[in-house]
Design an enzyme around this catalytic site. Structure first.
Site, PDB file in Angstrom:
ATOM      1  N   GLY A  57       0.835  -1.192   0.000  1.00  0.00           N
ATOM      2  CA  GLY A  57       0.000   0.000   0.000  1.00  0.00           C
ATOM      3  C   GLY A  57       0.872   1.246   0.000  1.00  0.00           C
ATOM      4  O   GLY A  57       2.019   1.209   0.460  1.00  0.00           O
TER       5      GLY A  57
ATOM      6  N   GLN B  72       3.101   9.876   1.184  1.00  0.00           N
ATOM      7  CA  GLN B  72       4.434   9.267   1.276  1.00  0.00           C
ATOM      8  C   GLN B  72       5.355   9.650   0.121  1.00  0.00           C
ATOM      9  O   GLN B  72       6.563   9.489   0.217  1.00  0.00           O
ATOM     10  CB  GLN B  72       4.310   7.741   1.338  1.00  0.00           C
TER      11      GLN B  72
ATOM     12  N   CYS C 160       5.738  -0.321   7.173  1.00  0.00           N
ATOM     13  CA  CYS C 160       5.436   0.849   6.348  1.00  0.00           C
ATOM     14  C   CYS C 160       6.667   1.187   5.506  1.00  0.00           C
ATOM     15  O   CYS C 160       7.790   1.152   6.021  1.00  0.00           O
ATOM     16  CB  CYS C 160       5.095   2.028   7.259  1.00  0.00           C
ATOM     17  N   LEU C 161       6.437   1.510   4.236  1.00  0.00           N
ATOM     18  CA  LEU C 161       7.560   1.853   3.347  1.00  0.00           C
ATOM     19  C   LEU C 161       8.287   3.114   3.818  1.00  0.00           C
ATOM     20  O   LEU C 161       9.444   3.322   3.460  1.00  0.00           O
ATOM     21  CB  LEU C 161       7.066   2.040   1.907  1.00  0.00           C
TER      22      LEU C 161
ATOM     23  N   HIS D  31      -4.486   1.961   7.516  1.00  0.00           N
ATOM     24  CA  HIS D  31      -3.090   2.427   7.622  1.00  0.00           C
ATOM     25  C   HIS D  31      -2.818   3.527   6.597  1.00  0.00           C
ATOM     26  O   HIS D  31      -2.246   4.574   6.933  1.00  0.00           O
ATOM     27  CB  HIS D  31      -2.167   1.215   7.408  1.00  0.00           C
ATOM     28  N   GLU D  32      -3.248   3.291   5.344  1.00  0.00           N
ATOM     29  CA  GLU D  32      -2.981   4.290   4.289  1.00  0.00           C
ATOM     30  C   GLU D  32      -3.799   5.559   4.522  1.00  0.00           C
ATOM     31  O   GLU D  32      -3.321   6.668   4.273  1.00  0.00           O
ATOM     32  CB  GLU D  32      -3.282   3.705   2.901  1.00  0.00           C
TER      33      GLU D  32
ATOM     34  N   HIS E  36      -2.119   7.931   6.787  1.00  0.00           N
ATOM     35  CA  HIS E  36      -1.091   8.763   6.143  1.00  0.00           C
ATOM     36  C   HIS E  36      -1.703  10.073   5.639  1.00  0.00           C
ATOM     37  O   HIS E  36      -1.085  11.127   5.717  1.00  0.00           O
ATOM     38  CB  HIS E  36      -0.444   8.032   4.967  1.00  0.00           C
TER      39      HIS E  36
HETATM   40 NI    NI Z   1       2.649   3.359   5.618  1.00  0.00          NI
END
Ligand code: NI
Length: 167
Positions: A46, A51, A91-92, A133-134, A137
């Site tokens: 995701g 991000q 998370c990236l 989660h996304e 962000h």
């Molecule tokens: Ni994330």
């Protein structure tokens, strides 16, 4: 298409609250293609526009094994939720850090698709976790910020150490 740079925690820009998309245009679709390519290349399941330092309410998700089921949500809203579930997240933007967050077990989300048409989706389990989660962000919240101040300071120390060792 292009692979975009992913902001790394604790970059302050990750705390920006994203603005709604007013019109879904070719520019939006190009951004979404680039976000998808960036997510697949990372690889991740995701990615939120936040991000990649674009502060618009767009998220992309693909939890499939074959990496061929891209979900795009523009201006997502959770219209109902049920139950709760603790899941080990990553998370990236916070590489190498994993830990549990408690979230709703299932959610119903309304959003616009890449044509600008509204749709709703019922999701549970990993898909529901990923959507939440996304969407966090887009509110400027990173998953580690659910944890205690002590645990967050350990995360920061670990990330700092990692940055030093890659210099
Ligand atoms: Ni994330």
């Amino acid at each position: 298409m292009a692979i975009l740079k992913i902001l790394q925690y604790p970059d302050e820009r990750l705390h920006t609250v994203a603005a709604p998309v007013n019109a879904v245009t070719d520019r939006t679709r190009t951004l979404i293609q680039n976000m998808a390519e960036t997510m697949y290349a990372a690889p991740g399941i995701g990615l939120a526009a936040t991000q990649v330092d674009v502060h618009e309410r767009i998220i992309v998700i693909d939890i499939s094994e074959a990496r061929d089921q891209l979900h795009v949500f523009i201006n997502p809203e959770i219209i109902s939720h049920n139950g709760d579930l603790e899941y080990e997240e990553g998370c990236l933007s916070v590489p190498g850090i994993y830990g549990k967050v408690r979230r709703a077990e299932s959610v119903t989300v309304s959003a616009l698709n890449t044509e600008g048409k509204p749709f709703t989706l019922e999701a549970s389990g990993l898909m529901a976790i990923c959507i939440q989660h996304e969407m966090d962000h887009l509110e400027g919240k990173v998953f580690v910020e659910y944890w205690s101040a002590f645990k967050q300071s350990r995360v920061l120390a670990k990330l700092k150490k990692k940055q030093r060792s890659t210099m």
